[in-house]
Motif scaffolding. Structure first.
Motif, PDB file in Angstrom:
ATOM      1  N   LEU A  54       0.829  -1.200   0.000  1.00 43.42           N
ATOM      2  CA  LEU A  54       0.000   0.000   0.000  1.00 43.42           C
ATOM      3  C   LEU A  54       0.868   1.256   0.000  1.00 43.42           C
ATOM      4  O   LEU A  54       0.614   2.218  -0.740  1.00 43.42           O
ATOM      5  N   GLU A  55       1.905   1.251   0.806  1.00 41.90           N
ATOM      6  CA  GLU A  55       2.792   2.409   0.876  1.00 41.90           C
ATOM      7  C   GLU A  55       3.519   2.619  -0.448  1.00 41.90           C
ATOM      8  O   GLU A  55       3.660   3.748  -0.929  1.00 41.90           O
ATOM      9  N   ARG A  56       3.970   1.520  -1.041  1.00 42.16           N
ATOM     10  CA  ARG A  56       4.688   1.629  -2.315  1.00 42.16           C
ATOM     11  C   ARG A  56       3.777   2.132  -3.434  1.00 42.16           C
ATOM     12  O   ARG A  56       4.150   3.010  -4.215  1.00 42.16           O
ATOM     13  N   GLU A  57       2.559   1.597  -3.485  1.00 41.98           N
ATOM     14  CA  GLU A  57       1.670   1.934  -4.598  1.00 41.98           C
ATOM     15  C   GLU A  57       1.000   3.299  -4.432  1.00 41.98           C
ATOM     16  O   GLU A  57       0.419   3.813  -5.379  1.00 41.98           O
ATOM     17  N   THR A  58       1.067   3.866  -3.221  1.00 39.83           N
ATOM     18  CA  THR A  58       0.545   5.234  -3.023  1.00 39.83           C
ATOM     19  C   THR A  58       1.685   6.234  -2.846  1.00 39.83           C
ATOM     20  O   THR A  58       1.447   7.385  -2.465  1.00 39.83           O
ATOM     21  N   GLU A  59       2.911   5.779  -3.090  1.00 41.79           N
ATOM     22  CA  GLU A  59       4.105   6.623  -2.953  1.00 41.79           C
ATOM     23  C   GLU A  59       4.197   7.237  -1.555  1.00 41.79           C
ATOM     24  O   GLU A  59       4.542   8.417  -1.398  1.00 41.79           O
ATOM     25  N   GLY A  60       3.868   6.430  -0.563  1.00 36.71           N
ATOM     26  CA  GLY A  60       4.019   6.857   0.827  1.00 36.71           C
ATOM     27  C   GLY A  60       2.845   7.625   1.392  1.00 36.71           C
ATOM     28  O   GLY A  60       2.860   7.996   2.573  1.00 36.71           O
ATOM     29  N   ARG A  61       1.827   7.867   0.603  1.00 36.96           N
ATOM     30  CA  ARG A  61       0.690   8.656   1.071  1.00 36.96           C
ATOM     31  C   ARG A  61      -0.187   7.883   2.056  1.00 36.96           C
ATOM     32  O   ARG A  61      -0.785   8.455   2.962  1.00 36.96           O
ATOM     33  N   VAL A  62      -0.274   6.553   1.882  1.00 40.75           N
ATOM     34  CA  VAL A  62      -1.069   5.693   2.764  1.00 40.75           C
ATOM     35  C   VAL A  62      -0.198   4.537   3.236  1.00 40.75           C
ATOM     36  O   VAL A  62       0.513   3.917   2.433  1.00 40.75           O
ATOM     37  N   GLY A  63      -0.221   4.275   4.529  1.00 49.44           N
ATOM     38  CA  GLY A  63       0.553   3.171   5.087  1.00 49.44           C
ATOM     39  C   GLY A  63      -0.262   2.407   6.119  1.00 49.44           C
ATOM     40  O   GLY A  63      -1.466   2.628   6.274  1.00 49.44           O
ATOM     41  N   LEU A  64       0.417   1.532   6.825  1.00 51.88           N
ATOM     42  CA  LEU A  64      -0.276   0.695   7.805  1.00 51.88           C
ATOM     43  C   LEU A  64       0.627   0.488   9.012  1.00 51.88           C
ATOM     44  O   LEU A  64       1.818   0.173   8.860  1.00 51.88           O
ATOM     45  N   ARG A  65       0.083   0.684  10.203  1.00 50.92           N
ATOM     46  CA  ARG A  65       0.802   0.382  11.436  1.00 50.92           C
ATOM     47  C   ARG A  65       0.224  -0.903  12.009  1.00 50.92           C
ATOM     48  O   ARG A  65      -0.980  -1.003  12.243  1.00 50.92           O
ATOM     49  N   LEU A  66       1.086  -1.890  12.224  1.00 48.85           N
ATOM     50  CA  LEU A  66       0.646  -3.223  12.607  1.00 48.85           C
ATOM     51  C   LEU A  66       0.879  -3.492  14.088  1.00 48.85           C
ATOM     52  O   LEU A  66       1.989  -3.324  14.603  1.00 48.85           O
ATOM     53  N   TYR A  67      -0.181  -3.899  14.769  1.00 51.96           N
ATOM     54  CA  TYR A  67      -0.118  -4.303  16.177  1.00 51.96           C
ATOM     55  C   TYR A  67      -0.353  -5.814  16.239  1.00 51.96           C
ATOM     56  O   TYR A  67      -1.485  -6.271  16.064  1.00 51.96           O
ATOM     57  N   LEU A 259      -6.943  -0.627  -1.964  1.00 47.49           N
ATOM     58  CA  LEU A 259      -6.833  -1.445  -0.768  1.00 47.49           C
ATOM     59  C   LEU A 259      -7.519  -2.800  -0.957  1.00 47.49           C
ATOM     60  O   LEU A 259      -6.984  -3.842  -0.559  1.00 47.49           O
ATOM     61  N   LEU A 260      -8.698  -2.809  -1.562  1.00 46.13           N
ATOM     62  CA  LEU A 260      -9.402  -4.068  -1.827  1.00 46.13           C
ATOM     63  C   LEU A 260      -8.556  -4.969  -2.721  1.00 46.13           C
ATOM     64  O   LEU A 260      -8.441  -6.177  -2.477  1.00 46.13           O
ATOM     65  N   ASP A 261      -7.959  -4.389  -3.730  1.00 48.61           N
ATOM     66  CA  ASP A 261      -7.136  -5.163  -4.656  1.00 48.61           C
ATOM     67  C   ASP A 261      -5.907  -5.736  -3.959  1.00 48.61           C
ATOM     68  O   ASP A 261      -5.562  -6.917  -4.137  1.00 48.61           O
ATOM     69  N   ILE A 262      -5.241  -4.929  -3.151  1.00 48.18           N
ATOM     70  CA  ILE A 262      -4.041  -5.386  -2.447  1.00 48.18           C
ATOM     71  C   ILE A 262      -4.396  -6.486  -1.448  1.00 48.18           C
ATOM     72  O   ILE A 262      -3.671  -7.483  -1.312  1.00 48.18           O
TER      73      ILE A 262
END
Length: 331
Positions: A54-67, A259-262
């Motif tokens: 997600l981060e790569r395909e949005t060029e850093g605009r959207v990411g994910l923090r994992l708990y 996001l659905l596709d990823i």
């Protein structure tokens, strides 16, 4: 107000504030995702892959923090926290979803799936996609299904071959009526406990055994207390990757599609990790003092048949069951 509702309300406020702070940082949108499993577990690594992609395909605009490792609570609590929008994405086993989402019950019923390949065909097909869409009924978006392997019985007392060998044993089950009914039908005493409490319950003899997959048996170190593993394969109860509908609708339309596709693409990655880790976990515990044996599967299926018949009285469950069984044996 109940203690649980007070806890969820407080947790929702705290997590919601934290999530808001994450979103405010530099205009970057960072989604919060959670899993009760440990770092390295296939579902955790699949979530990590989603974040990186997600981060790569949005060029850093959207990411994910994992708990991971249950940092944000039990699976049963995570469902409501996602519904309320306090967390964005939760990986939850189907057993925890059976009561709030009746459509998921078919996926936990005993011996509905022949093997992993049959389960994957079913989840990828019409039945699986229809069930995935059902999460929208209660403010969730079904992103994908993940594997959870063949659930088998393990215990501290003896090898289990016939259902009668379970008589008198206290077996931990997840919070699902189906698993309660099944273990009781097999002759044992079902004891519902949260996933994170099973190891200590085995050590203190609160329970005599449990049922789960190879990876969970291994990564939680439960094999140190329960030395008898019996290949019952009674359920393949898969995982669901769910997102808060509130958070999903706040995304830009193109980011929702992305996001659905990823998430769908992550399934193949998770399955490859699953197959590798299943073999590794099995080999590890079998070289560390665990004795494994086959059960009389026909006897187990006969004992479980009344549970299946009971749930098939529901028209939707029966329709799903027929659809899944039609995919049996297809190469």
């Amino acid at each position: 107000m109940s203690t649980r509702r007070q806890f969820l309300g407080a947790a929702a406020l705290a997590l919601g504030s934290a999530a808001g702070a994450l979103r405010a940082a530099g205009g970057r949108l960072e989604l919060a995702a959670t899993d009760v499993h440990v770092r390295g577990y296939p579902t955790v690594e699949a979530l990590r892959w989603i974040g990186e992609t997600l981060e790569r395909e949005t060029e850093g605009r959207v990411g994910l923090r994992l708990y991971h490792s249950g940092q944000l609570g039990r699976e049963s609590d995570l469902i409501d926290l996602a519904r309320f929008g306090a967390i964005d994405i939760a990986r939850v086993n189907m057993a925890a979803l059976n009561n709030p989402f009746p459509a998921t019950r078919i996926l936990c019923l005993p011996y509905v799936f022949d093997d992993t390949a049959h389960m994957r065909r079913s989840l990828d097909g019409g039945v699986g996609q229809e069930i995935l869409a059902k999460f929208a009924d209660r403010d969730l978006v079904g992103l994908a299904f993940y594997d959870s392997g063949a659930r088998c019985i393990y215990n501290t007392k003896r090898a289990i071959v016939q259902p009668g060998d379970l008589h008198g044993l206290k077996i931990r089950v997840p919070p699902s009526d189906i698993f309660m009914h099944l273990i009781r039908a097999l002759g044992a005493n079902p004891t519902p406990l949260p996933y994170g409490e099973v190891y200590s319950a085995l050590q203190t003899h609160l329970i005599d055994g449990a049922e789960n997959n190879w990876q969970s048996f291994h990564t939680t170190r439960q094999f140190e207390a329960a030395r008898f593993w019996s290949y019952s394969g009674h359920s393949y109860s898969p995982e669901a990757l769910l997102m808060s509908r509130r958070r999903f609708e706040l995304l830009r339309p193109d980011d929702r599609d992305r996001l659905l596709d990823i998430a769908r693409r992550s399934v193949a990655y998770m399955r490859s990790l699953w197959d590798e880790s299943e073999a590794a976990s099995r080999d590890y515990v079998l070289t560390h003092g665990v004795a494994a044996n086959e059960v009389d599967r026909a006897a187990f299926e006969r004992a479980a048949a009344p549970v299946v018949a009971r749930y098939r009285e529901d028209a939707d469950v029966d329709r799903y069951w027929r659809g899944i069984r039609e995919l049996s044996g297809i190469g």
